[in-house]
Design a protein around this motif. Structure first.
Motif, mmCIF file in Angstrom:
data_model
loop_
_atom_site.group_PDB
_atom_site.id
_atom_site.type_symbol
_atom_site.label_atom_id
_atom_site.label_comp_id
_atom_site.label_asym_id
_atom_site.label_seq_id
_atom_site.Cartn_x
_atom_site.Cartn_y
_atom_site.Cartn_z
ATOM 1 N N LYS A 43 38.603 52.511 53.718
ATOM 2 C CA LYS A 43 39.866 51.907 53.271
ATOM 3 C C LYS A 43 40.271 52.412 51.892
ATOM 4 C CE LYS A 43 38.507 47.422 53.405
ATOM 5 N NZ LYS A 43 38.422 45.971 53.045
ATOM 6 N N VAL A 45 41.705 51.317 48.394
ATOM 7 C CA VAL A 45 41.659 50.039 47.683
ATOM 8 C C VAL A 45 42.259 50.168 46.291
ATOM 9 C CG1 VAL A 45 40.134 48.233 46.785
ATOM 10 C CG2 VAL A 45 39.534 49.415 48.913
ATOM 11 N N ASN A 46 43.233 49.312 46.005
ATOM 12 C CA ASN A 46 43.719 49.125 44.642
ATOM 13 C C ASN A 46 42.770 48.082 44.032
ATOM 14 O OD1 ASN A 46 46.204 47.209 43.114
ATOM 15 N ND2 ASN A 46 45.725 49.279 42.446
ATOM 16 N N ASN A 48 40.954 45.331 42.259
ATOM 17 C CA ASN A 48 41.273 44.211 41.368
ATOM 18 C C ASN A 48 40.100 43.949 40.418
ATOM 19 O OD1 ASN A 48 39.452 42.119 42.603
ATOM 20 N ND2 ASN A 48 40.760 42.478 44.383
ATOM 21 N N SER A 83 50.892 52.141 40.490
ATOM 22 C CA SER A 83 50.949 52.348 41.949
ATOM 23 C C SER A 83 50.056 53.497 42.413
ATOM 24 C CB SER A 83 52.390 52.622 42.372
ATOM 25 O OG SER A 83 52.850 53.800 41.751
ATOM 26 N N ARG A 86 43.835 53.805 42.708
ATOM 27 C CA ARG A 86 43.140 53.492 43.965
ATOM 28 C C ARG A 86 41.758 54.114 43.984
ATOM 29 N NH1 ARG A 86 47.676 56.216 47.329
ATOM 30 N NH2 ARG A 86 48.757 55.582 45.459
ATOM 31 N N ILE A 239 41.761 42.054 48.125
ATOM 32 C CA ILE A 239 42.037 43.495 48.122
ATOM 33 C C ILE A 239 43.426 43.762 48.705
ATOM 34 C CG2 ILE A 239 41.441 45.661 49.317
ATOM 35 C CD1 ILE A 239 38.497 45.005 48.913
ATOM 36 N N ASN A 240 44.195 44.510 47.930
ATOM 37 C CA ASN A 240 45.521 44.970 48.364
ATOM 38 C C ASN A 240 46.500 43.831 48.665
ATOM 39 O OD1 ASN A 240 44.403 47.478 48.075
ATOM 40 N ND2 ASN A 240 44.146 47.872 50.251
ATOM 41 N N GLU A 241 46.214 42.639 48.144
ATOM 42 C CA GLU A 241 47.153 41.525 48.313
ATOM 43 C C GLU A 241 48.342 41.680 47.382
ATOM 44 O OE1 GLU A 241 47.411 38.865 50.386
ATOM 45 O OE2 GLU A 241 45.804 39.777 51.547
ATOM 46 N N CYS A 243 49.647 44.304 43.732
ATOM 47 C CA CYS A 243 49.294 45.426 42.879
ATOM 48 C C CYS A 243 48.682 44.895 41.585
ATOM 49 C CB CYS A 243 50.527 46.263 42.579
ATOM 50 S SG CYS A 243 50.152 47.805 41.759
#
Ligand code: CDP
Ligand code: MG
Length: 246
Positions: A43, A45-46, A48, A83, A86, A239-241, A243
Motif C-alpha cells: 500500500k 501510505v501518507n 501520520n 500531497s 508517502r 492511514i490515508n483518512e 492528508c
C-alpha cells in the motif's frame, strides 16, 4: 485462516528512495527471481504522526528520533508539498524472508554499508548531520532508503501496525484474526462502544481484525494491561483518512 510457518517481513520504501525514483531498483533487488520471496500485501501510505511514532517506538528519546519521524512522514524530502509525502509499504513472504531482505538492504549506516557491503541498497543512502538551535552538531540522521524488519517478532508487530487483515488475501494471511464482536470508536486516547461526536469507528461488528488488536481494545475497556499499545491498534485505521500536513 492462519499459516504460521510462513516467514514474512515488512519493507518500507522510504521518502528518499521515492524522491530519487529508486522504487523500481528496490523492487528488482527484492524480486522473487533474486530472493525467492513473494509480495503478500502492498500500500501507498501518507504516514501520520501516530504511525511514525509507533513504528519507531524503540527509538523514542534518542537524539535523532524527532528528525526520524519527520523523515518517515516525508517532511524532510517534500517540505512544501504535503500531497507528495508517502511511503510504499510491502509485505514479503517466503523462507528466510527477514534475513534475506536485511542482507540485501545492508547495514543501517550508509557509510558502513558502502565500506562493508558495496552494492547493497543502503550503500546508496546518505548521512545528514543534525544541529541544535546554536548550529552545533548533536547527532546524525541516516537516510537509508528502505526499512526492513530485523526479527520475526519485529515483522509481526510491524506488519500488524501497517496493514489491516483485509489488506492481505485471506489464503496467505499468517497472523491470527478474529471477527469484531462490537463497535469500537476512538477519540483522544479513549475507546467507546457507542458513537461520540468526533470519534472514528475503528471496528464494526463482523469486521475481520487482528486478534491482538481486539484483545487490546477489550483490555483498554476493562482497564487491564494490553498486549499492544492503543495507538498501534488505531494508527492503521487512520492511514490515508486525511492528508497529514501539519
Ligand atoms: O533500520 P534499522 O533496523 O537497520 O536501524 P535502527 O537502529 O532500528 O534505526 C531505525 C532507523 O533510524 C534507521 O534505518 C535510520 O533511518 C534511523 N537512524 C538514524 O537516523 N540515526 C541513527 N543513529 C540510527 C538510526
Ligand atoms: Mg530497526
Amino acid at each position: 485462516m492462519t499459516n504460521i510457518n510462513l516467514d514474512q517481513t515488512l519493507v518500507l520504501i522510504k521518502p528518499d528512495a521515492l524522491i530519487l525514483s529508486l522504487t523500481g531498483y528496490v523492487l528488482t533487488q527484492l524480486s522473487e527471481f533474486h530472493t525467492g520471496l513473494r509480495i503478500a500485501g502492498t500500500k501507498v501510505v501518507n504516514v501520520n504522526r501516530m504511525l511514525a511514532e509507533e513504528h519507531y517506538a524503540e527509538h523514542r528519546g534518542k537524539v535523532f528520533y524527532p528528525s526520524l519521524l519527520e523523515y518517515i512522514m516525508g517532511k524532510i524530502h517534500y517540505p512544501n508539498v504535503p500531497s507528495k509525502r508517502r511511503v510504499k509499504a510491502i509485505v514479503y513472504q517466503g523462507p528466510g524472508a527477514v534475513e534475506k531482505i536485511r542482507g540485501i538492504a545492508g547495514p543501517t549506516n550508509p557509510h558502513n554499508a558502502r565500506d562493508q557491503k558495496p552494492g547493497c541498497i543502503r550503500s546508496l543512502g546518505t548521512v545528514i548531520p543534525l544541529k541544535n538551535e546554536k548550529g552545533e552538531i548533536i547527532g546524525e540522521r541516516m537516510d537509508n532508503l528502505v526499512h526492513a524488519s530485523a526479527t520475526k517478532e519485529e515483522a509481526e508487530r510491524e506488519i500488524k501496525l501497517w496493514f489491516r487483515p483485509n489488506d492481505i488475501p485471506p489464503g496467505i494471511r499468517v497472523y491470527a484474526t478474529q471477527q469484531s464482536d462490537g463497535h469500537f470508536y476512538y477519540k483522544e486516547d479513549r475507546i467507546y462502544t457507542t458513537y461520540v461526536a468526533g470519534s472514528i469507528c475503528v471496528f464494526a461488528p463482523g469486521d475481520i481484525v487482528w486478534e491482538t488488536d481486539l484483545q487490546t481494545l477489550h483490555a483498554v475497556q476493562q482497564n487491564k494491561p494490553t498486549p499492544c499499545s492503543l495507538h498501534s491498534v488505531v494508527a492503521k485505521y487512520l492511514i490515508n483518512e486525511k492528508c497529514e500536513d501539519d
